[in-house]
Design a protein around this motif. Sequence first.
Motif, PDB file in Angstrom:
ATOM      1  N   CYS A  41       0.830  -1.207   0.000  1.00  0.00           N
ATOM      2  CA  CYS A  41       0.000   0.000   0.000  1.00  0.00           C
ATOM      3  C   CYS A  41       0.865   1.258   0.000  1.00  0.00           C
ATOM      4  O   CYS A  41       0.575   2.229  -0.713  1.00  0.00           O
ATOM      5  CB  CYS A  41      -0.938  -0.012   1.203  1.00  0.00           C
ATOM      6  N   ALA A  42       1.940   1.242   0.794  1.00  0.00           N
ATOM      7  CA  ALA A  42       2.838   2.393   0.850  1.00  0.00           C
ATOM      8  C   ALA A  42       3.540   2.607  -0.490  1.00  0.00           C
ATOM      9  O   ALA A  42       3.702   3.751  -0.949  1.00  0.00           O
ATOM     10  CB  ALA A  42       3.869   2.197   1.963  1.00  0.00           C
ATOM     11  N   LYS A  43       3.944   1.519  -1.139  1.00  0.00           N
ATOM     12  CA  LYS A  43       4.649   1.627  -2.415  1.00  0.00           C
ATOM     13  C   LYS A  43       3.729   2.171  -3.498  1.00  0.00           C
ATOM     14  O   LYS A  43       4.162   2.968  -4.350  1.00  0.00           O
ATOM     15  CB  LYS A  43       5.195   0.252  -2.821  1.00  0.00           C
ATOM     16  N   VAL A  44       2.475   1.753  -3.489  1.00  0.00           N
ATOM     17  CA  VAL A  44       1.516   2.269  -4.478  1.00  0.00           C
ATOM     18  C   VAL A  44       1.400   3.781  -4.352  1.00  0.00           C
ATOM     19  O   VAL A  44       1.399   4.510  -5.356  1.00  0.00           O
ATOM     20  CB  VAL A  44       0.141   1.593  -4.299  1.00  0.00           C
ATOM     21  N   ARG A  45       1.307   4.262  -3.123  1.00  0.00           N
ATOM     22  CA  ARG A  45       1.214   5.710  -2.921  1.00  0.00           C
ATOM     23  C   ARG A  45       2.512   6.407  -3.317  1.00  0.00           C
ATOM     24  O   ARG A  45       2.495   7.480  -3.940  1.00  0.00           O
ATOM     25  CB  ARG A  45       0.876   6.009  -1.457  1.00  0.00           C
ATOM     26  N   GLU A  46       3.642   5.786  -2.981  1.00  0.00           N
ATOM     27  CA  GLU A  46       4.945   6.400  -3.262  1.00  0.00           C
ATOM     28  C   GLU A  46       5.170   6.608  -4.746  1.00  0.00           C
ATOM     29  O   GLU A  46       5.631   7.678  -5.170  1.00  0.00           O
ATOM     30  CB  GLU A  46       6.056   5.516  -2.690  1.00  0.00           C
TER      31      GLU A  46
END
Length: 281
Positions: free
Chosen positions: A61-66
């Motif tokens: 989830c964090a990588k998608v946002r990043e």
Amino acid sequence: MPRNLSLDGLRVVVDCAHGAAYKVAPEALWELGAEVIAIGVEPDGFNINRECGSTEPAMLCAKVREVRADLGIALDGDADRVVMADERGHLIDGDQLMAVIAESWKEDGRLSKPGIVATVMSNLGLERHLAGLGLGLVRTAVGDRYVLERMREHGYNVGGEPSGHIILSDYTTTGDGLVAALQVLAVVKRQNRPVSEVCHKFEPLPQIQRNVRYKKGKPLEDAKVKSAITDGEQRLNGHGRLVIRPSGTEPVIRVMGEGDDQDLVEAVVDDIVEALTRVAA
């Protein structure tokens, strides 16, 4: 598999959990035209599922946002489970994915029966959503083997669990996370809408889960526990449900309640847990 599927224009994060699909999943998505950002693709024999993959999807989830991806796909170590993340980095569980697949297959005339198979843990929101489409939800005990048995017994070709273990028997006899993900991606491309819209099919009902450890005996056979469960079912009165079961691996009673009124569900679950705790002490 979806015919002539092209993922051109999609930026996809795929987390392979340092497991079985660490090579094939990124390559398959790339071959279909996606821009692929792969994580969890450095297995060392010890790091499988460690703080990654479908069992711990925070990194996805964090990588998608990043990287501002269109979506994320998280497999588990043996790649038989999948969960996804939308463009905002919000998690999409197996219930929502099954809803997407069931609706798509119904429209395409691909469902072998008017419904799907799921376990007692699938959210009541899924059941209500499917009913609105004229589809049924057949429930089984927890475990993909029970799902598969019921699918075979009654001729269903879609089944699964909230964890993302989705069985599409037209293609496989067990869960395959990449196969399930591609079904969803085909819908995303066809509808040409954000994943947050395509994959949010229903609002999950509040679900409360508690575990009660016991030392010996059979707490669920105690008269006061039975009374508390009966009282809870009457209080929910068709606006929710209870699933109370012993763990198959440890001396624990698992109590799950869900319903339209979260405060009521919490109160019902708390009362049952209190009754169990008194017996288990």
